[in-house]
Write a protein that holds these residues in place. Structure first.
Motif, mmCIF file in Angstrom:
data_model
loop_
_atom_site.group_PDB
_atom_site.id
_atom_site.type_symbol
_atom_site.label_atom_id
_atom_site.label_comp_id
_atom_site.label_asym_id
_atom_site.label_seq_id
_atom_site.Cartn_x
_atom_site.Cartn_y
_atom_site.Cartn_z
ATOM 1 N N ARG A 193 0.942 -1.126 0.040
ATOM 2 C CA ARG A 193 -0.009 0.002 -0.044
ATOM 3 C C ARG A 193 1.003 1.160 0.045
ATOM 4 N NH1 ARG A 193 -2.633 0.015 5.110
ATOM 5 N NH2 ARG A 193 -1.233 1.864 5.641
ATOM 6 N N GLU A 197 0.883 4.384 -2.460
ATOM 7 C CA GLU A 197 0.703 5.628 -2.045
ATOM 8 C C GLU A 197 2.025 6.475 -2.526
ATOM 9 O OE1 GLU A 197 -0.703 7.060 1.823
ATOM 10 O OE2 GLU A 197 -1.038 5.172 2.232
ATOM 11 N N LYS A 213 -8.589 -0.075 6.891
ATOM 12 C CA LYS A 213 -7.940 0.760 7.544
ATOM 13 C C LYS A 213 -7.245 1.780 6.748
ATOM 14 C CE LYS A 213 -4.874 -1.722 9.875
ATOM 15 N NZ LYS A 213 -4.212 -2.736 10.552
ATOM 16 N N GLY A 214 -6.534 1.235 5.582
ATOM 17 C CA GLY A 214 -5.653 2.203 4.815
ATOM 18 C C GLY A 214 -6.107 2.820 3.711
ATOM 19 N N GLU A 217 -9.854 5.382 2.538
ATOM 20 C CA GLU A 217 -9.647 6.618 2.702
ATOM 21 C C GLU A 217 -9.240 7.389 1.619
ATOM 22 O OE1 GLU A 217 -8.255 8.121 6.814
ATOM 23 O OE2 GLU A 217 -7.291 9.540 5.402
#
Lengths: 362, 676
Positions: A193, A197, A213-214, A217
């Motif tokens: 992840r 990003e 969780k990640g 968003e």
């Protein structure tokens, strides 16, 4: 028998059993004992989290409230611990063993290090998860519910290895005609992840809890576009939308909408077989070979009591994700679904691994 | 500035949370437990946290955090005891401390070294927390700016410290680093899964060697064996000079070094994926480069202790950034920490991207609990250091068996295989000979530690770069040569340039006398032989797994080249040239009353005994025999010491819920714990 009828039967059995199994009478007493729950991974992985979540609950639910400690025996991608457990026999019911998809895949693929046989063990609990694939914003704009416009884009993906759970996304993307180049050697999906990003990777997938969780968003902020879930199995063994993400289409839907992607045939059956082995039944808890029925029943009753807790849906979704949990005969059926992959599917995947990634398990 | 407007109230909320008597009580409890667990090299944080996990479920979040952070924070502090007093690197965070800390202990300045180290730790922790309080608000984009090329460059900067630590013969240092790198590649490759120098028939090696075992083997075993052969106390002449106040004064006199190294610690700690493995070497290198008189490094220079110790506690604070902001653990103990946080309270604290938005007060509480735990832990450690330093005046023969016991247990915990003990022994042998022939052991260890990152980042960065280049040349160049990469390249080049000039004056093994040609040449041939085997082994990996073979081939080829040049030099030079350095010719080793092999046989006997009857039974026999025969102790004393050792081992292992290595006997009969 084809894979779909098999899964259907197994899943029907699994759901029926989970609903019907009567709570066993507890004659076994663990007062003052210590139960060791051995996890063949390090302290830091998802399986550790899973066992650490269940351990105190199990301790409360077992007769005599024994201490339940989680022990870690990492090595050789969990085959070391599983090989060890294969040699253990029933002693006094104080040994529990946990496996995950990473233990199931080498078993299915005939990894030479595997010296264990799932069918010798007695499963008492099983739980699953889902997975979501997503794209970066730029390429995500080309996604219209089909992968037709993604077929000439070059994708890069941070992967833990083609023989791991990553097999499922990699094969899915290939079936969609997408050109995804995996960068191997990352240590966990969290690192994948992060690579996404940083903009180094432009496609990624996370398990349900990791996505919530990640990644959710990023999707909400418009930095990423959700592409598809792997789906979830209904009572007939059909792939339906993941109840955690009802708004996201499944791979099956995307495949149907995409030119050249078939939801039947050898390739599809192989993908589905490994999906079932890796996601809906991802983690299993076992008692060793030769465990008498009363001990099995005690554990089954205890896990049922855990799942029946009023606060279970709430605490479990926060701590380990919204997994469906199977106990007793349900767990047995789940084991069947997870480990009985038709030889043709195995052969297809083994050949595909060799052709695409040069991986030979010898 | 909006971020800062919310930060101040959150910060005061955090302090209100922390400054409750019950919270402080839990913190102190955690610190004390952490210090107790910290005696086991390489196990500390993870073992301690696992022990706390069962209690975390539903616990009041701030109390649980205080307990856990108290425990995690002091591990890099308490393992300083082992590195300074015994030369045992407790974790990757204290490897560089050994280089000067242990020689100080040998000079009888253990208390001074310890208190300098602790004062630096404390200060580093506080600088780290202050820095983080502001930095954490703006950290996210900065952390994301560190892509694979940047991480690769930091790893190479760490590797460039080999230049400083290569020793008198740069070629030997380079070959030692190459050997370390090659030993680090043993096992299944991360990228393609090819096997290197291992086979599925020998499953132990497929996972590669663990850092704990290599660290203990390279640093601890050679020192233990050497001291044991000399049959003396660690502090020569059993004299203690330099009290703990001197150490604090030393630290204060070098406060700017401490500040700089703390900043290095935080900054490198912030980058996920690097962990602590490079920080202390970079800090040590920095300490060397900024010291005018470099002649004392490796022989007990206090700046060599202050540098790495300032950085390693600051690093823990920096490591919170990837952990809290991205949910990506910077270390093994942080990974458990993340899992444990989810168990706290109602599970409402979610480590990850939402942490700053939803739980800024908790985030600040964590940062400052860590700093506070450092203070408490350090004060306790400084208070204890004067007393514990007295250990260095005890006749070493009475300490050695307990050290063998501890390092064997620690090594076994890393993989829970009997082979762990064998690996420890073999690596220990390599360490002994590297030391004897003055091949840089720090260079070897840096190579080993950075082997995996170098290979991983090189492969991944290369793959992504070529992907970018296919899109356009500009994109590729932009990716590889980002401003951060360019700055790092400049730092690396400068540090190598100065490093090479300084290396000759830093003699980590002291002034080793040279002797005849035979032994050094044989050792060189053995090393070259291994490198050649590994090189051929790597070249046999099929080409479609290029990622798995390219690094072993390049590094192996380079190290072989170094060996070849060394060989030519050895042939050309006369006997007595410094290239034939050999500790057995003159000095402590040569004058030692006991031989190498007879001393090593004691350790071997413990391992062999374990193979047959399991660890605890073997340990009973080993301790009794050692105290009676080697130490010449009376029966009452022998039995008392043996009982104390066994009781300590069982108590700690029992509390931490750890097993002992089983032997053949345990395979045949069921024995109760601790014998099982």
């Amino acid at each position: 028998m084809t894979i779909s009828t098999f899964t259907r039967r197994a899943v029907v059995g699994l759901l029926a059993a989970a609903g019907l199994a009567a709570p066993a009478t507890a004659e076994v007493d663990f007062s003052g004992k210590t139960i060791e729950w051995v996890i063949p991974f390090s302290e830091t992985g998802g399986s550790a989290k899973w066992a650490n979540f269940f351990a105190p609950l199990l301790s409360e639910a077992l007769p005599g409230a024994p201490t339940v400690v989680v022990k870690f025996m990492p090595g050789a991608g969990s085959t070391k611990g599983a090989n060890w457990f294969q040699k253990e026999t029933h002693d006094d019911g104080t040994l529990l063993f946990g496996t995950s998809g990473s233990t199931q895949f080498p078993y299915l693929l005939g990894d030479p290090r595997v010296r264990y046989e799932y069918n010798d063990w007695t499963p008492v609990m099983a739980s699953g998860t889902g997975g979501v694939a997503y794209l970066n914003a730029e390429d995500g704009a080309k996604f219209d519910g089909s992968a037709n416009m993604l077929q000439d884009v070059d994708f890069i993906y941070g992967s833990q290895g083609a023989t791991r759970l990553d097999l499922v996304p990699l094969l899915a993307w290939q079936m969609l005609g997408m050109n995804v180049e995996p960068v191997f050697g990352i240590k966990g999906r969290g690192d994948g992840r992060l690579m996404f990003e940083r903009g180094e990777a432009n496609i990624d997938y996370q398990t349900s809890s990791g996505y919530l969780k990640g990644s959710a968003e990023m999707v909400a902020d418009g930095k990423a576009v959700a592409m598809m879930t792997w789906g979830s199995l209904d009572a007939d063994g059909n792939i339906v939308r993941d109840p955690t993400f009802p708004e996201i289409a499944t791979f099956k839907e995307v495949c149907e909408a995409t030119d050249g992607c078939e939801t039947s045939g050898e390739q599809w059956d192989a993908w589905k077989a490994f999906f079932v082995a890796g996601f809906p039944v991802q983690k299993l808890a076992f008692l060793p070979a030769g465990t008498p029925q009363d001990v099995v029943d005690t554990y089954t009753a205890a896990f049922e009591a855990v799942v029946a807790r009023a606060d279970f849906p709430e605490i479990s979704s926060k701590r380990v994700g919204k997994y469906s949990v199977f106990t007793g005969a349900g767990a047995q059926a789940a084991l069947g679904t997870a480990t009985n992959v038709p030889d043709s599917a195995k052969a297809y995947v083994i050949n595909w691994l060799k052709e695409s990634y040069g991986v030979e398990l010898k | 500035m909006e971020a800062f407007a919310t930060a101040l109230p959150a910060l005061s909320d955090a302090w209100a949370l922390i400054l409750q008597p019950v919270v402080l009580g839990y913190l102190v409890l955690g610190v004390v437990m952490g210090l107790a667990v910290g005696v086991f090299p390489g196990l500390g944080g993870i073992a301690g946290l696992s022990l706390l996990l069962p209690f975390m479920f539903g616990m009041d979040p701030i109390l649980g955090l205080a307990l856990m952070i108290g425990m995690v924070a002091v591990v890099p502090t308490s393992d300083t005891f082992a590195s300074v007093l015994m030369g045992i690197p407790g974790s990757s965070a204290s490897q560089a401390t050994v280089l000067d800390g242990f020689p100080m202990a040998k000079k009888g300045e253990a208390a001074r070294a310890l208190s300098a180290a602790f004062a630096s730790s404390l200060f580093g922790g506080l600088v780290g927390a202050t820095f983080l309080t502001v930095f954490i608000l703006v950290a996210r984009p900065i952390v994301l700016a560190f892509g694979l090329p940047e991480m690769l460059m930091i790893t190479i900067l760490g590797l460039s410290m080999v230049a400083v630590l290569a020793g008198r013969y740069a070629l030997k240092g380079l070959a030692a680093a190459g050997l370390g790198l090659m030993i680090g590649t043993i096992g299944e490759a991360d990228a393609g899964g090819s096997l290197r120098m291992s086979s599925y028939d020998l499953p132990y090696l497929t996972d590669g060697l663990k850092l704990v075992i290599v660290g203990l083997g390279i640093f601890a075993i050679p020192e233990i064996v050497s001291l044991l052969r000399q049959d003396r106390s660690i502090a020569k002449g059993a004299q203690l000079g330099g009290g703990w106040l001197d150490g604090v004064r030393d630290w204060f006199a070098n406060i700017w070094l401490s500040v700089r190294c703390s900043i290095i610690g935080v900054v490198v700690g912030v980058i996920p994926g690097l962990g602590g493995s490079v920080v202390d070497w970079i800090a040590y290198g920095h300490a060397v480069q900024t010291t005018k008189d470099k002649s004392n490094f490796g022989k007990g220079e206090v700046r060599g202790v202050i540098g790495p110790e300032s950085s390693n506690n600051a690093k823990e604070g920096g490591g919170l950034v990837p952990t809290l902001l991205f949910g990506i653990p910077g270390s093994g103990s942080m990974a458990i920490f993340i899992g444990a946080v989810a168990l706290l309270g109602s599970g409402s604290i979610e480590v990850g991207p939402g942490m700053l938005k939803n739980n800024l007060d908790i985030t600040y509480s964590i940062v400052w609990l860590l700093a506070l735990a450092n203070v408490v832990g350090t004060v306790l450690c400084i208070a204890a250091s004067g007393g514990i330093a007295k250990l260095t005046t005890i006749r070493f023969t009475y300490l050695a068996p307990f050290l063998f016991m501890l390092i064997s247990f620690a090594a076994f915990q890393s993989g829970q295989n009997f082979e762990d003990l064998l690996a420890l022994f073999v690596i220990g042998l390599i360490g002994i000979f590297l030391r004897r022939f003055d091949w840089s052991r720090p260079a070897f260890l840096i190579g080993f530690v950075l082997s995996n990152p170098v290979e991983k980042f090189t492969n991944q960065a290369f793959q992504i770069a070529s992907f970018r280049f296919r899109k356009s040349f500009d994109q590729g160049i932009e990716y590889i040569f980002s401003p951060i990469v360019i700055v790092l390249i400049v730092i690396t080049v400068v540090s190598v340039f100065f490093g090479i000039r300084q290396a000759k004056s830093i003699m980590a093994e002291g002034d080793v006398k040279a002797g005849s040609k035979r032994a050094p040449v044989v050792f060189l041939l053995v090393i070259a032989g291994y490198l050649l085997t590994a090189f051929i082994n790597a070249s046999m990996i099929p080409d479609y797994n290029m990622t798995d073979k390219v690094i072993p081939l390049v590094i192996g080829g380079f190290a072989l080249l170094c060996c070849l040049i060394l060989m030519v030099q050895m042939m050309m030079r006369p006997e007595g040239d410094a290239i034939f350095a050999d500790k057995e010719v003159a000095g402590d080793e040569a004058d030692a009353p006991y031989g190498l092999w007879s001393t090593l046989a004691w350790f071997a006997s413990l391992i062999a005994g374990t193979f047959f009857v399991g660890f605890i039974l073997a340990l009973v026999g080993f301790l009794i025999a050692f105290f009676r025969v080697r130490a010449g102790a009376s029966w009452p004393r022998t039995l008392l010491l043996t009982a104390a050792g066994i009781a300590f081992m069982c108590l700690m292992a029992g509390a931490l819920n750890r097993d002992f290595p089983p032997g053949l006997l345990q395979g045949m009969v069921d024995l109760p714990w601790p014998l099982k």
